[in-house]
Design a protein around this motif. Structure first.
Motif, PDB file in Angstrom:
ATOM      1  N   ASP A 277       2.485  10.827   7.628  1.00 33.40           N
ATOM      2  CA  ASP A 277       3.193  10.580   6.364  1.00 33.40           C
ATOM      3  C   ASP A 277       2.219  10.596   5.186  1.00 33.40           C
ATOM      4  O   ASP A 277       2.544  11.113   4.108  1.00 33.40           O
ATOM      5  N   SER A 278       1.032  10.009   5.382  1.00 31.61           N
ATOM      6  CA  SER A 278       0.061   9.975   4.281  1.00 31.61           C
ATOM      7  C   SER A 278      -0.429  11.380   3.940  1.00 31.61           C
ATOM      8  O   SER A 278      -0.631  11.704   2.758  1.00 31.61           O
ATOM      9  N   GLU A 281       2.418  13.117   2.009  1.00 29.70           N
ATOM     10  CA  GLU A 281       2.513  12.597   0.644  1.00 29.70           C
ATOM     11  C   GLU A 281       1.347  13.090  -0.207  1.00 29.70           C
ATOM     12  O   GLU A 281       1.521  13.398  -1.400  1.00 29.70           O
ATOM     13  N   ARG A 284       2.121  16.615  -1.256  1.00 33.51           N
ATOM     14  CA  ARG A 284       3.129  16.642  -2.314  1.00 33.51           C
ATOM     15  C   ARG A 284       2.527  16.252  -3.659  1.00 33.51           C
ATOM     16  O   ARG A 284       2.827  16.858  -4.692  1.00 33.51           O
ATOM     17  N   SER A 285       1.677  15.240  -3.661  1.00 32.62           N
ATOM     18  CA  SER A 285       1.052  14.804  -4.898  1.00 32.62           C
ATOM     19  C   SER A 285       0.160  15.891  -5.476  1.00 32.62           C
ATOM     20  O   SER A 285       0.134  16.124  -6.694  1.00 32.62           O
TER      21      SER A 285
END
Length: 303
Positions: A277-278, A281, A284-285
């Motif tokens: 998940d990290s 994310e 995406r960032s």
């Protein structure tokens, strides 16, 4: 006659006690297949080209401080703290084999040999120096003294924890256990034990912890046991993992049975999910142009 402290005798007996319960090969194969299925599903979610290498530190971080996974910088930077185990293991080996009389002398010998190997490696490349040797060679006198002090402390704690005369053919340090998830899954598990000794046909593992023993110690000890079982092609699992936290004087013993392996596998899957998940994310960032978090430097020690 040398008197063995009661604590040392107890820990040695706990490490080498007969195994109380074996893990059936069929049950180990079933555990292996279930773990492969879960990790393959998670691996398919990783961004293209990403590879996730899990170790005990990352498992603990995901459970204790999941928010740190986003700002984790896994670029390895040598330090006195990160090198103390490598130097300390070699020093304890020298003491146990009778080549050095004490940890302080053994550490000095290991460091001196590292400097010599680094010099030869630079000149001819004929010698493979320890990973820390070139970095250590570039330190000033004060830095070298800190490395020595950290390693002497670590080596002394391990050397005085066990009655080595009672441990049959101990493997001190040795190679880490590696288990790549099959099927081209970009997830690899790495397990590490500081001491291994056979109890019958199964291994007993000793792990030196940092700081104090925390509530999730079963996962902390179960992780190297799980990877050791997987890394041996699911033929046999270790019989137990003994954890020692010298800084707080704590000891824990985890029998490696099917219940412990299942619980550890569940915790590992949860930790991998947190890291996946990290990574998602973070991608995406980056795509959105959002500045990343300030990297948190690590040296493998989470209290």
């Amino acid at each position: 006659m040398t008197t063995i402290p009661a604590r040392v005798a107890w820990l040695t007996d706990a490490l080498l006690a007969p195994a109380s319960e074996d893990v059936a090969p069929a049950a180990l194969v079933e555990l292996h297949d279930d773990l492969v299925r879960d990790l393959q599903a998670l691996g398919s979610e990783l961004p293209d080209g990403e590879r996730l290498q899990m170790d005990g530190f990352k498992v603990r971080t995901a459970h204790r401080y999941p928010d740190r996974c986003m700002s984790f910088d896994d670029t390895f930077v040598p330090s006195p703290r990160s090198s103390r185990r490598a130097v300390g293991v070699a020093a304890v080996n020298r003491c146990v084999r009778g080549h050095s009389p004490c940890p302080a002398g053994a550490v000095r010998e290991v460091l001196a040999e590292g400097l010599e190997d680094a010099s030869v490696a630079r000149g001819t490349g004929a010698v493979r120096a320890p990973w820390w040797a070139s970095w250590y060679a570039g330190l000033p006198g004060g830095g070298r003294a800190v490395v020595c002090a950290e390693a002497v402390t670590w080596a002394t704690q391990l050397l005085t924890a066990v009655d080595w005369s009672q441990v049959p053919r101990p493997v001190i340090g040795g190679r880490d256990d590696w288990w790549p998830c099959p099927g081209g899954t970009p997830i690899v598990l790495k397990g590490r034990a500081d001491v291994r000794s056979l109890v019958g046909r199964r291994a007993a593992l000793l792990v030196v912890g940092t700081g104090r023993c925390q509530a999730d110690w079963r996962v902390e000890l179960g992780y190297p046991g799980l990877v050791a079982a997987l890394g041996r092609d699911a033929q046999v699992a270790p019989c137990r993992v003994v954890g020692v936290w010298p800084q707080s004087g704590q000891v824990r013993v985890l029998p490696v049975d099917l219940v412990a392996l299942r619980a550890t596998a569940t915790a590992v899957v949860a930790a991998v999910a947190t890291w996946v998940d990290s990574r998602i994310e973070a991608e995406r960032s980056a795509a959105a142009g959002v500045p990343g978090a300030v990297a948190v430097p690590v040296d493998g020690a989470v209290a």
